[in-house]
Motif scaffolding. Structure first.
Motif, PDB file in Angstrom:
ATOM      1  N   CYS A 180       0.850  -1.187   0.000  1.00  0.00           N
ATOM      2  CA  CYS A 180       0.000   0.000   0.000  1.00  0.00           C
ATOM      3  C   CYS A 180       0.887   1.239   0.000  1.00  0.00           C
ATOM      4  N   SER A 181       0.310   2.401  -0.197  1.00  0.00           N
ATOM      5  CA  SER A 181       1.101   3.632  -0.144  1.00  0.00           C
ATOM      6  C   SER A 181       1.579   3.863   1.287  1.00  0.00           C
ATOM      7  N   VAL A 182       2.650   4.626   1.440  1.00  0.00           N
ATOM      8  CA  VAL A 182       3.165   4.874   2.791  1.00  0.00           C
ATOM      9  C   VAL A 182       2.170   5.676   3.616  1.00  0.00           C
ATOM     10  N   ASP A 183       1.339   6.492   2.980  1.00  0.00           N
ATOM     11  CA  ASP A 183       0.336   7.253   3.736  1.00  0.00           C
ATOM     12  C   ASP A 183      -0.630   6.332   4.479  1.00  0.00           C
ATOM     13  N   GLN A 184      -0.842   5.153   3.943  1.00  0.00           N
ATOM     14  CA  GLN A 184      -1.795   4.228   4.561  1.00  0.00           C
ATOM     15  C   GLN A 184      -1.260   3.553   5.817  1.00  0.00           C
ATOM     16  N   ILE A 185       0.014   3.740   6.115  1.00  0.00           N
ATOM     17  CA  ILE A 185       0.561   3.177   7.358  1.00  0.00           C
ATOM     18  C   ILE A 185       0.856   4.279   8.369  1.00  0.00           C
ATOM     19  N   SER A 186       0.273   5.440   8.160  1.00  0.00           N
ATOM     20  CA  SER A 186       0.487   6.555   9.082  1.00  0.00           C
ATOM     21  C   SER A 186       0.061   6.193  10.500  1.00  0.00           C
ATOM     22  N   GLY A 187      -1.032   5.404  10.642  1.00  0.00           N
ATOM     23  CA  GLY A 187      -1.525   5.049  11.972  1.00  0.00           C
ATOM     24  C   GLY A 187      -0.501   4.321  12.825  1.00  0.00           C
ATOM     25  N   PRO A 188       0.066   3.198  12.338  1.00  0.00           N
ATOM     26  CA  PRO A 188       1.086   2.512  13.139  1.00  0.00           C
ATOM     27  C   PRO A 188       2.314   3.382  13.423  1.00  0.00           C
ATOM     28  N   LEU A 189       2.727   4.211  12.454  1.00  0.00           N
ATOM     29  CA  LEU A 189       3.874   5.092  12.701  1.00  0.00           C
ATOM     30  C   LEU A 189       3.546   6.119  13.782  1.00  0.00           C
ATOM     31  N   LYS A 190       2.334   6.636  13.736  1.00  0.00           N
ATOM     32  CA  LYS A 190       1.911   7.585  14.776  1.00  0.00           C
ATOM     33  C   LYS A 190       1.913   6.900  16.143  1.00  0.00           C
ATOM     34  N   GLY A 191       1.389   5.665  16.190  1.00  0.00           N
ATOM     35  CA  GLY A 191       1.385   4.943  17.451  1.00  0.00           C
ATOM     36  C   GLY A 191       2.782   4.705  17.993  1.00  0.00           C
ATOM     37  N   PHE A 192       3.711   4.372  17.107  1.00  0.00           N
ATOM     38  CA  PHE A 192       5.103   4.165  17.522  1.00  0.00           C
ATOM     39  C   PHE A 192       5.691   5.465  18.071  1.00  0.00           C
ATOM     40  N   GLY A 193       5.451   6.564  17.345  1.00  0.00           N
ATOM     41  CA  GLY A 193       5.984   7.842  17.803  1.00  0.00           C
ATOM     42  C   GLY A 193       5.451   8.229  19.170  1.00  0.00           C
ATOM     43  N   GLU A 194       4.163   8.016  19.392  1.00  0.00           N
ATOM     44  CA  GLU A 194       3.572   8.349  20.692  1.00  0.00           C
ATOM     45  C   GLU A 194       4.128   7.449  21.791  1.00  0.00           C
ATOM     46  N   LEU A 195       4.293   6.169  21.476  1.00  0.00           N
ATOM     47  CA  LEU A 195       4.855   5.239  22.451  1.00  0.00           C
ATOM     48  C   LEU A 195       6.295   5.628  22.799  1.00  0.00           C
ATOM     49  N   ALA A 196       7.072   6.005  21.788  1.00  0.00           N
ATOM     50  CA  ALA A 196       8.460   6.415  22.014  1.00  0.00           C
ATOM     51  C   ALA A 196       8.510   7.686  22.872  1.00  0.00           C
ATOM     52  N   GLN A 197       7.585   8.596  22.616  1.00  0.00           N
ATOM     53  CA  GLN A 197       7.559   9.845  23.394  1.00  0.00           C
ATOM     54  C   GLN A 197       7.257   9.565  24.855  1.00  0.00           C
ATOM     55  N   ARG A 198       6.352   8.628  25.122  1.00  0.00           N
ATOM     56  CA  ARG A 198       6.029   8.315  26.518  1.00  0.00           C
ATOM     57  C   ARG A 198       7.209   7.735  27.269  1.00  0.00           C
ATOM     58  N   HIS A 199       8.083   7.056  26.529  1.00  0.00           N
ATOM     59  CA  HIS A 199       9.242   6.422  27.178  1.00  0.00           C
ATOM     60  C   HIS A 199      10.501   7.279  27.079  1.00  0.00           C
TER      61      HIS A 199
END
Length: 495
Positions: free
Chosen positions: A474-493
């Motif tokens: 799929c296009s990379v835009d379609q995986i924005s959700g998992p990348l956003k989740g990773f970024g938020e998880l990384a920020q919390r830690h």
């Protein structure tokens, strides 16, 4: 401050038929990483792959993979016309790289560049001529090797006519004159690959993303490197090897692993002040911000096997002058930290650890290796203290985390759940464990973020079919959700 990163090779990017490229989807990928606070992009080697698609057994240590040339960027630069793209091979399965069509596509793009070259603007021709002169230390022999390889139907260099195999000067001069056009074509391809990659690297730096590259320790037997610098390697003029690489027998293999590449004639490297090695590392470091040095332990000592053997059992450890090489490289950085990561997986001796630590190099931890019931297991996060580490859920050589979980025994699953709790999303749960550790870097393969099984595995060591071909369908835009989740998880830690 810890950095979080994603492992994804450019061949796996979508947007272009047959194979990923350095084009628009790669730039969009960088934007998505930056938008979600992910600070690192890790690659595999950018070198041309072997016939099976592996970038770890490349015909050139210095060149870039022509599969990654983006045709739309060539048109945008005025180097090709839209009509030049109409006959390019198209892909079948968007989720799989097509090795045959990728080769065909690269060859057709190179031919189109050559045809259009006489019509380029003078400034473009001047830029190419300047770059070609700057890179001639490796480019001349790479182009020769590539054209000869094609001419002799992929036969290894030691099966070419003797005058060319042995690099007789008169034969090379005659070949250069006779093959002027195909040599020019290969140089044009490499120039545009570097131009496109530099745009991508500049974009990454502008968005605050570090690009982590990878360089194999050994080079392929049938390569421009061995053909053009044969005295530096354990290869004779007839192609036979006096010594070959591998690792000794262990718990996993009673006969060891035989890799079959030449080993280094270190006395000659010392005499030349490691000129070839320094050029190789500097070339790779010019393409990335940080470089993973594969099989780091061989910089201290390497398992050398007699050239005619078919298993690695009769090998022996031979010392390597890695300290001298790293000392010479560090002088070029004037006391700054060397931008290297030591791939120090497997059985590592105190001498190897001392070499790594002397130069302050980060080592690697793989969480899939952590669960054997031994509380002193070095891959358990509780044992990471006292050093800077890069921790991964898995690498390109591992099963995806779902595949790994499915292959575990009930006893092993129990050990994992003692640390993680009930396992429902093994990739994400290992990732959170990585982010909570003392490691300075936490890197996850994209497949684990997307919760994919072993249908998305990139490589299975010891096998020859089906590797290196997974692509994002799929296009990379379609995986924005998992990348956003990773970024938020990384920020919390973040600490």
């Amino acid at each position: 401050m810890r950095r979080a990163g994603v492992l994804l090779h450019p061949t796996a990017l979508p947007g272009v038929p047959v194979c990923g490229s350095f084009g628009a989807e790669a730039h969009r990928w960088l934007d998505l990483l930056a938008d979600h606070g992910i600070k690192a992009w890790q690659l595999l080697p950018l070198a041309p792959p072997d016939a099976l698609g592996s970038p770890y057994s490349s015909p050139s240590s210095f060149a870039l993979n022509a599969w990654l040339l983006d045709p739309e960027l060539l048109v945008a630069e005025g180097l090709l016309e839209p009509a030049d793209l109409r006959e390019l091979p198209q892909g079948g399965d968007p989720g799989r790289l097509d090795l045959v069509r990728a080769d065909q596509r690269a060859e057709q793009l190179g031919g189109a560049l050559l045809r259009r070259y006489p019509h380029w603007e003078p400034v473009q021709r001047e830029r190419f001529a300047s770059w070609r002169d700057q890179q001639r230390a490796w480019l001349v022999d790479h182009c020769r090797f590539w054209v000869l390889r094609r001419r002799f139907h992929a036969q290894p260099w030691w099966q070419w006519p003797q005058a060319l195999a042995c690099r007789q000067r008169s034969a090379l001069r005659a070949f250069d004159a006779e093959a002027h056009q195909p040599l020019l074509q290969e140089a044009l391809v490499q120039w545009q690959l570097q131009e496109q990659w530099q745009l991508l690297l500049d974009h990454a730096r502008q968005r605050g993303i570090q690009v982590i590259g990878d360089v194999p320790f050994y080079v392929a037997h049938d390569s421009a490197d061995v053909w053009s610098h044969r005295p530096l390697f354990s290869a004779a003029a007839d192609g036979s090897l006096s010594q070959q690489s591998g690792v000794p027998p262990d718990y996993f293999s009673a006969t060891g692993q035989l890799w079959g590449t030449p080993v280094y004639r270190w006395p000659l490297h010392r005499l030349t002040r490691f000129r070839w090695w320094i050029r190789r590392l500097q070339r790779q470091l010019s393409l990335v911000d940080l470089l993973r040095l594969d099989h780091f332990r061989a910089l201290e000592s390497a398992w050398c096997v007699p050239g005619g053997d078919r298993t690695a059992e009769r090998g022996s450890w031979r010392p390597s002058p890695g300290a001298s090489l790293l000392r010479r490289l560090s002088r070029r950085y004037r006391g700054q930290q060397l931008p290297l990561i030591a791939e120090d997986l497997g059985v590592i001796t105190p001498a190897v650890e001392a070499l790594r630590d002397r130069y302050g190099l980060p080592g690697m931890k793989i969480l899939q290796f952590a669960f054997d019931g031994d509380p002193s297991n070095p891959y358990l996060p509780a044992n990471y203290r006292g050093h800077n580490w890069c921790v991964y859920t898995g690498t390109h050589d591992n099963a995806t985390c779902i595949g790994w979980w499915q292959q575990l025994s009930d006893e092993q699953r129990h050990q994992v759940e003692q640390l993680l709790g009930p396992v429902q999303a093994p990739g994400w749960q290992l990732l959170e464990l990585a982010l909570a550790s003392e490691a300075d870097w936490a890197v996850v393969p994209l497949q684990d973020l997307l919760h994919l099984g072993d249908e998305a595995r990139f490589n299975t060591p010891g096998t020859c079919a089906g590797n290196w071909q997974w692509r994002l369908s799929c296009s990379v835009d379609q995986i924005s959700g998992p990348l956003k989740g990773f970024g938020e998880l990384a920020q919390r830690h973040q600490r």
